[in-house]
Design an enzyme around this catalytic site. Structure first.
Site, PDB file in Angstrom:
ATOM      1  N   THR A   1       0.859  -1.192   0.000  1.00  0.00           N
ATOM      2  CA  THR A   1       0.000   0.000   0.000  1.00  0.00           C
ATOM      3  C   THR A   1       0.886   1.229   0.000  1.00  0.00           C
ATOM      4  OG1 THR A   1      -1.647  -1.128   1.281  1.00  0.00           O
ATOM      5  CG2 THR A   1      -1.784   1.251   1.230  1.00  0.00           C
TER       6      THR A   1
ATOM      7  N   GLU B   1      -3.487  -5.003  -2.571  1.00  0.00           N
ATOM      8  CA  GLU B   1      -4.023  -6.210  -1.951  1.00  0.00           C
ATOM      9  C   GLU B   1      -5.079  -5.825  -0.917  1.00  0.00           C
ATOM     10  OE1 GLU B   1      -3.690  -9.463  -2.743  1.00  0.00           O
ATOM     11  OE2 GLU B   1      -5.352  -9.266  -1.351  1.00  0.00           O
TER      12      GLU B   1
ATOM     13  N   LYS C   1      -7.090   1.934  -2.943  1.00  0.00           N
ATOM     14  CA  LYS C   1      -6.643   1.188  -1.760  1.00  0.00           C
ATOM     15  C   LYS C   1      -6.737   2.075  -0.518  1.00  0.00           C
ATOM     16  CE  LYS C   1      -5.189  -1.800   0.956  1.00  0.00           C
ATOM     17  NZ  LYS C   1      -4.201  -2.772   1.233  1.00  0.00           N
TER      18      LYS C   1
ATOM     19  N   ALA D   1      -8.587   4.691  -0.229  1.00  0.00           N
ATOM     20  CA  ALA D   1      -9.996   5.049  -0.043  1.00  0.00           C
ATOM     21  C   ALA D   1     -10.770   3.910   0.605  1.00  0.00           C
ATOM     22  CB  ALA D   1     -10.621   5.409  -1.391  1.00  0.00           C
ATOM     23  N   ALA D   2     -10.523   2.677   0.159  1.00  0.00           N
ATOM     24  CA  ALA D   2     -11.262   1.536   0.715  1.00  0.00           C
ATOM     25  C   ALA D   2     -10.962   1.411   2.206  1.00  0.00           C
ATOM     26  CB  ALA D   2     -10.882   0.248  -0.018  1.00  0.00           C
ATOM     27  N   ASN D   3      -9.692   1.509   2.567  1.00  0.00           N
ATOM     28  CA  ASN D   3      -9.361   1.383   3.987  1.00  0.00           C
ATOM     29  C   ASN D   3      -9.908   2.560   4.790  1.00  0.00           C
ATOM     30  OD1 ASN D   3      -8.192  -1.097   3.981  1.00  0.00           O
ATOM     31  ND2 ASN D   3      -6.102  -0.371   3.767  1.00  0.00           N
TER      32      ASN D   3
ATOM     33  N   GLY E   1     -11.512  -0.017  19.510  1.00  0.00           N
ATOM     34  CA  GLY E   1     -10.768   0.800  18.535  1.00  0.00           C
ATOM     35  C   GLY E   1     -10.114  -0.100  17.511  1.00  0.00           C
TER      36      GLY E   1
ATOM     37  N   CYS F   1      -2.854  -1.372   8.615  1.00  0.00           N
ATOM     38  CA  CYS F   1      -3.336  -0.606   7.455  1.00  0.00           C
ATOM     39  C   CYS F   1      -4.176   0.622   7.785  1.00  0.00           C
ATOM     40  CB  CYS F   1      -4.164  -1.508   6.547  1.00  0.00           C
ATOM     41  SG  CYS F   1      -3.154  -2.701   5.697  1.00  0.00           S
TER      42      CYS F   1
ATOM     43  N   LYS G   1      -2.436   3.763   9.241  1.00  0.00           N
ATOM     44  CA  LYS G   1      -1.403   4.206   8.294  1.00  0.00           C
ATOM     45  C   LYS G   1      -2.037   4.816   7.038  1.00  0.00           C
ATOM     46  CE  LYS G   1       0.785   1.306   5.555  1.00  0.00           C
ATOM     47  NZ  LYS G   1       1.530   0.103   5.164  1.00  0.00           N
TER      48      LYS G   1
ATOM     49  N   LYS H   1      -6.696  -8.186  16.231  1.00  0.00           N
ATOM     50  CA  LYS H   1      -7.988  -8.832  15.991  1.00  0.00           C
ATOM     51  C   LYS H   1      -7.772 -10.329  16.184  1.00  0.00           C
ATOM     52  CE  LYS H   1      -8.980  -9.521  11.455  1.00  0.00           C
ATOM     53  NZ  LYS H   1      -9.125  -9.272  10.005  1.00  0.00           N
TER      54      LYS H   1
ATOM     55  N   ARG I   1       0.518  -5.146  15.251  1.00  0.00           N
ATOM     56  CA  ARG I   1       0.787  -3.777  14.796  1.00  0.00           C
ATOM     57  C   ARG I   1      -0.413  -2.861  15.078  1.00  0.00           C
ATOM     58  NH1 ARG I   1       3.193  -4.964   8.880  1.00  0.00           N
ATOM     59  NH2 ARG I   1       1.670  -6.643   9.034  1.00  0.00           N
TER      60      ARG I   1
HETATM   61  C1  UDX Z   1      -7.831  -4.201   6.600  1.00  0.00           C
HETATM   62  C2  UDX Z   1      -8.844  -4.279   5.447  1.00  0.00           C
HETATM   63  O1  UDX Z   1     -10.029  -4.958   5.903  1.00  0.00           O
HETATM   64  C3  UDX Z   1      -8.233  -5.002   4.268  1.00  0.00           C
HETATM   65  O2  UDX Z   1      -9.145  -4.993   3.181  1.00  0.00           O
HETATM   66  C4  UDX Z   1      -6.944  -4.308   3.876  1.00  0.00           C
HETATM   67  O3  UDX Z   1      -6.324  -5.002   2.818  1.00  0.00           O
HETATM   68  C5  UDX Z   1      -6.000  -4.236   5.066  1.00  0.00           C
HETATM   69  O4  UDX Z   1      -6.633  -3.587   6.154  1.00  0.00           O
HETATM   70  P1  UDX Z   1      -6.986  -5.871   8.480  1.00  0.00           P
HETATM   71  O5  UDX Z   1      -6.386  -4.661   9.102  1.00  0.00           O
HETATM   72  O6  UDX Z   1      -6.129  -7.068   8.289  1.00  0.00           O
HETATM   73  O7  UDX Z   1      -7.579  -5.520   7.034  1.00  0.00           O
HETATM   74  O8  UDX Z   1      -8.254  -6.362   9.360  1.00  0.00           O
HETATM   75  P2  UDX Z   1      -9.747  -5.836   9.507  1.00  0.00           P
HETATM   76  O9  UDX Z   1     -10.629  -7.020   9.600  1.00  0.00           O
HETATM   77  O10 UDX Z   1     -10.122  -4.830   8.505  1.00  0.00           O
HETATM   78  O11 UDX Z   1      -9.742  -5.159  10.962  1.00  0.00           O
HETATM   79  C6  UDX Z   1      -9.029  -3.973  11.241  1.00  0.00           C
HETATM   80  C7  UDX Z   1      -9.333  -3.508  12.650  1.00  0.00           C
HETATM   81  O12 UDX Z   1     -10.682  -3.046  12.749  1.00  0.00           O
HETATM   82  C8  UDX Z   1      -9.213  -4.615  13.702  1.00  0.00           C
HETATM   83  O13 UDX Z   1      -8.612  -4.079  14.865  1.00  0.00           O
HETATM   84  C9  UDX Z   1     -10.640  -5.017  13.959  1.00  0.00           C
HETATM   85  O14 UDX Z   1     -10.834  -5.574  15.236  1.00  0.00           O
HETATM   86  C10 UDX Z   1     -11.346  -3.679  13.828  1.00  0.00           C
HETATM   87  N1  UDX Z   1     -12.782  -3.814  13.488  1.00  0.00           N
HETATM   88  C11 UDX Z   1     -13.165  -4.375  12.315  1.00  0.00           C
HETATM   89  C12 UDX Z   1     -13.747  -3.291  14.356  1.00  0.00           C
HETATM   90  O15 UDX Z   1     -13.412  -2.756  15.410  1.00  0.00           O
HETATM   91  N2  UDX Z   1     -15.071  -3.385  14.011  1.00  0.00           N
HETATM   92  C13 UDX Z   1     -15.480  -3.945  12.837  1.00  0.00           C
HETATM   93  O16 UDX Z   1     -16.700  -3.969  12.579  1.00  0.00           O
HETATM   94  C14 UDX Z   1     -14.496  -4.458  11.955  1.00  0.00           C
HETATM   95  P1  ADP Z   2       3.451  -6.207   4.891  1.00  0.00           P
HETATM   96  O1  ADP Z   2       2.457  -6.316   6.023  1.00  0.00           O
HETATM   97  O2  ADP Z   2       3.232  -4.983   4.039  1.00  0.00           O
HETATM   98  O3  ADP Z   2       3.579  -7.457   4.088  1.00  0.00           O
HETATM   99  P2  ADP Z   2       5.881  -6.887   6.314  1.00  0.00           P
HETATM  100  O4  ADP Z   2       6.725  -6.019   7.193  1.00  0.00           O
HETATM  101  O5  ADP Z   2       5.160  -8.056   6.915  1.00  0.00           O
HETATM  102  O6  ADP Z   2       4.876  -5.915   5.565  1.00  0.00           O
HETATM  103  O7  ADP Z   2       6.782  -7.487   5.139  1.00  0.00           O
HETATM  104  C1  ADP Z   2       7.631  -6.769   4.325  1.00  0.00           C
HETATM  105  C2  ADP Z   2       8.905  -7.594   4.083  1.00  0.00           C
HETATM  106  O8  ADP Z   2       9.677  -6.937   3.067  1.00  0.00           O
HETATM  107  C3  ADP Z   2       9.832  -7.729   5.293  1.00  0.00           C
HETATM  108  O9  ADP Z   2      10.005  -9.102   5.602  1.00  0.00           O
HETATM  109  C4  ADP Z   2      11.156  -7.070   4.839  1.00  0.00           C
HETATM  110  O10 ADP Z   2      12.306  -7.740   5.316  1.00  0.00           O
HETATM  111  C5  ADP Z   2      11.048  -7.190   3.328  1.00  0.00           C
HETATM  112  N1  ADP Z   2      11.879  -6.229   2.598  1.00  0.00           N
HETATM  113  C6  ADP Z   2      11.986  -4.895   2.784  1.00  0.00           C
HETATM  114  N2  ADP Z   2      12.838  -4.350   1.883  1.00  0.00           N
HETATM  115  C7  ADP Z   2      13.281  -5.368   1.097  1.00  0.00           C
HETATM  116  C8  ADP Z   2      14.167  -5.450  -0.043  1.00  0.00           C
HETATM  117  N3  ADP Z   2      14.767  -4.359  -0.550  1.00  0.00           N
HETATM  118  N4  ADP Z   2      14.399  -6.661  -0.588  1.00  0.00           N
HETATM  119  C9  ADP Z   2      13.794  -7.776  -0.084  1.00  0.00           C
HETATM  120  N5  ADP Z   2      12.935  -7.751   0.956  1.00  0.00           N
HETATM  121  C10 ADP Z   2      12.681  -6.572   1.549  1.00  0.00           C
END
Ligand code: UDX
Ligand code: ADP
Ligand code: UDX
Length: 470
Positions: A131, A161, A220, A222-224, A271, A276, A279, A339, A346
């Protein structure tokens, strides 16, 4: 263009790992190699214990590993061999410098892009998967074009994604949509079609959306932002519910039944967390500010502000209820992940809550079924100075079960909605706790009337519940 036969994914994290494992699982005719500079992470992907926990992921990885799915630290070699490269490196919020605390740190994306330009000896499709703020693809294109060798060209695609953690495999196998953005040039559109053909191995064509590069990047964010906005909206209403006697679950249900609103993402909570939402909202705020759109920036900032408010409000309720002080008291925290069904911590609400408890000199006992002890200490001592770490270790005890955490506790706080917390032996927990025994349900998941019958004093977010009215 010839079909894609060899994919390299740079970054073996939460996004790159599951996404490319599923591509290998669904496309046996494509060789997929997931690379990372972090050798420990690659070792873990090649071991029996994968570095991330996702339901169903083990089976997918184990079934294709060594056949058409490979893991490697040799990034250069696999860049060279690939005809399509996913850039899935991390893009954390900048910690210092211009835009600190708001803008995305694109240093990893830039480093990976420069590497691709330096080592490539043939033309490639480069796919932005992390993202990133709008128009990052433009920067990537500039870097690639300025640094590539003669007769090598690159097409850049944006393919954000949308998987959510905890349901990554299900989301990848059956996504609502796949989004592929490209430059509206002839070669851009050809590259876009080549990536669409990869997904078409298992995703119906009508669910593969193609747009221009900038729409894809902005979609991306906007959706988040829209998803997080729904949570902040229901959380704002949860405060009104607590002050009135309305029940936020009933309000969410009644509103969600309107097909224009829909029922998903209206669960009030302590909360939102995760890598994502916060951020991406801050990215959108920063982008709007840069574009000289201060009203737009203020609008989205409020989604973030409301989330901070919700966490702080919950802490205040806990302190007020425990007779205005938690100094020296033991607080059992159930759940540390952001969750359920993930070990990821994170931006977890648990971090903010527990730091506040520690500041009030409470003793905190934590149980989470998936998060490692060391990760909890790391999260709680960040920003890390040794003193802080020692202070955290003095105040925090990591437990092997919910029962251990609850023993002699003054309050039990539900932070993550792990299913197992529904089925605990609460009469045993009640016996072991100090009285009055308080439960604070930050996930609206427990059977509050049943707990009250056992003798617990129960507060549920969004319900005027301590008075027993809910
Ligand atoms: C999110 C988006 O859903 C996903 O499409 C994007 O690619 C990445 O960010 P993620 O952060 O993995 O995914 O989990 P998500 O299920 O969206 O939950 C995010 C947070 O919101 C969690 O802390 C969850 O507990 C909280 N949440 C979610 C609520 O508090 N209430 C809800 O109704 C839904
Ligand atoms: P995300 O949730 O976006 O997938 P992560 O922190 O889980 O983020 O994963 C990102 C990965 O990318 C880390 O494992 C990090 O070591 C790797 N990475 C960062 N920079 C490089 C690079 N230049 N070459 C190869 N891997 C990298
Ligand atoms: C609204 C609610 O829809 C209805 O459930 C409630 O009972 C009364 O208020 P109404 O104001 O009659 O109904 O019309 P609605 O279709 O909701 O439109 C309200 C305004 O929003 C209009 O100006 C409409 O043009 C605008 N709108 C609606 C948009 O700008 N974009 C949209 O996507 C939808």
């Amino acid at each position: 263009m010839a079909p894609v036969k060899n994919i390299c994914c740079i970054g073996a994290g939460y996004v790159g790992g599951p996404t490319c494992a599923v591509i290998a699982y669904k496309c046996h005719d494509i060789k997929v190699t997931i690379c990372d500079i972090n050798a420990n992470r690659i070792d873990a992907w090649m071991s029996d214990k994968l570095p991330i926990y996702e339901p169903g992921l083990d089976e997918i990885v184990f079934s294709r590993r060594g056949k058409n799915l490979f893991f490697s630290t040799n990034v250069d070699k696999h860049i060279q061999e690939a005809d399509l490269i996913f850039v899935s490196v991390n893009t954390p919020t900048k910690k210092q410098g211009l835009g600190a605390g708001m803008a995305a740190d694109l240093a990893y994306v830039e480093a990976a892009t420069r590497r691709i330009a330096q080592v490539s000896t043939s033309s490639k499709i480069v796919v932005e998967k992390s993202t990133v703020p709008c128009r990052t693809a433009e920067s990537m294109r500039a870097i690639l074009e300025a640094n590539c060798t003669p007769h090598v060209s690159f097409d850049i695609l944006s393919n954000p994604e949308f998987l959510a953690e905890g349901t990554a495999v299900a989301d990848l196998l059956n996504p609502d949509r796949v989004l592929i953005g490209s430059l509206q040039t002839e070669s851009g559109k050809i590259a876009q079609a080549a990536l669409a053909d990869v997904y078409a191995h298992w995703i119906p064509r009508e669910n593969i959306i193609t747009t221009n590069l900038w729409s894809s990047e902005l979609s991306k964010l906007a959706a988040n932002a829209l998803l997080a906005q729904r949570i902040s909206s229901i959380n704002a209403l949860s405060a009104v519910c607590e002050a009135t006697g309305a029940d936020v679950d009933e309000v969410a249900y009644a509103c969600g039944r309107d097909s224009r609103i829909g029922s998903k993402f209206l669960k009030a909570s302590v909360g939102f967390g995760g890598s994502c939402f916060q951020k991406d909202i801050l990215n959108l705020v920063y982008l709007s500010t840069q574009l000289n759109l201060p009203e737009v920036a203020d609008y989205w900032m409020q989604v973030y502000t409301m989330n901070e408010y919700q966490k702080n409000r919950f802490v205040r309720t806990i302190i007020n209820t425990l007779f205005n002080t938690i100094t020296g008291k033991k607080i059992a925290v159930l759940g540390f992940a952001f969750k359920k069904d993930t070990g990821d911590t994170r931006e977890s609400a648990a971090i903010t809550l527990i730091k506040s408890f520690l500041q009030e000199n409470a003793r905190v006992a934590i149980y989470d079924p998936k998060v490692e002890k060391e990760q909890i200490y790391l999260d709680l001592s960040e920003p890390g100075v040794l003193d802080n770490r020692q202070q955290v270790e003095r105040g925090v005890h990591i437990c092997a079960s919910a029962y251990e955490a609850a023993k002699d506790a003054d309050a039990l706080v539900i932070v993550t909605e792990w299913d197992e917390f529904r089925h605990l032996d609460y009469s045993r927990i009640y016996k072991d706790m100090h009285k009055p025994a308080f439960v604070f349900d930050g996930r609206l998941m427990l059977d509050a009337p049943a707990l009250r019958n056992m003798g617990f004093k129960v507060h549920v977010i969004g319900k005027n519940s301590l008075e027993g009215r809910a």
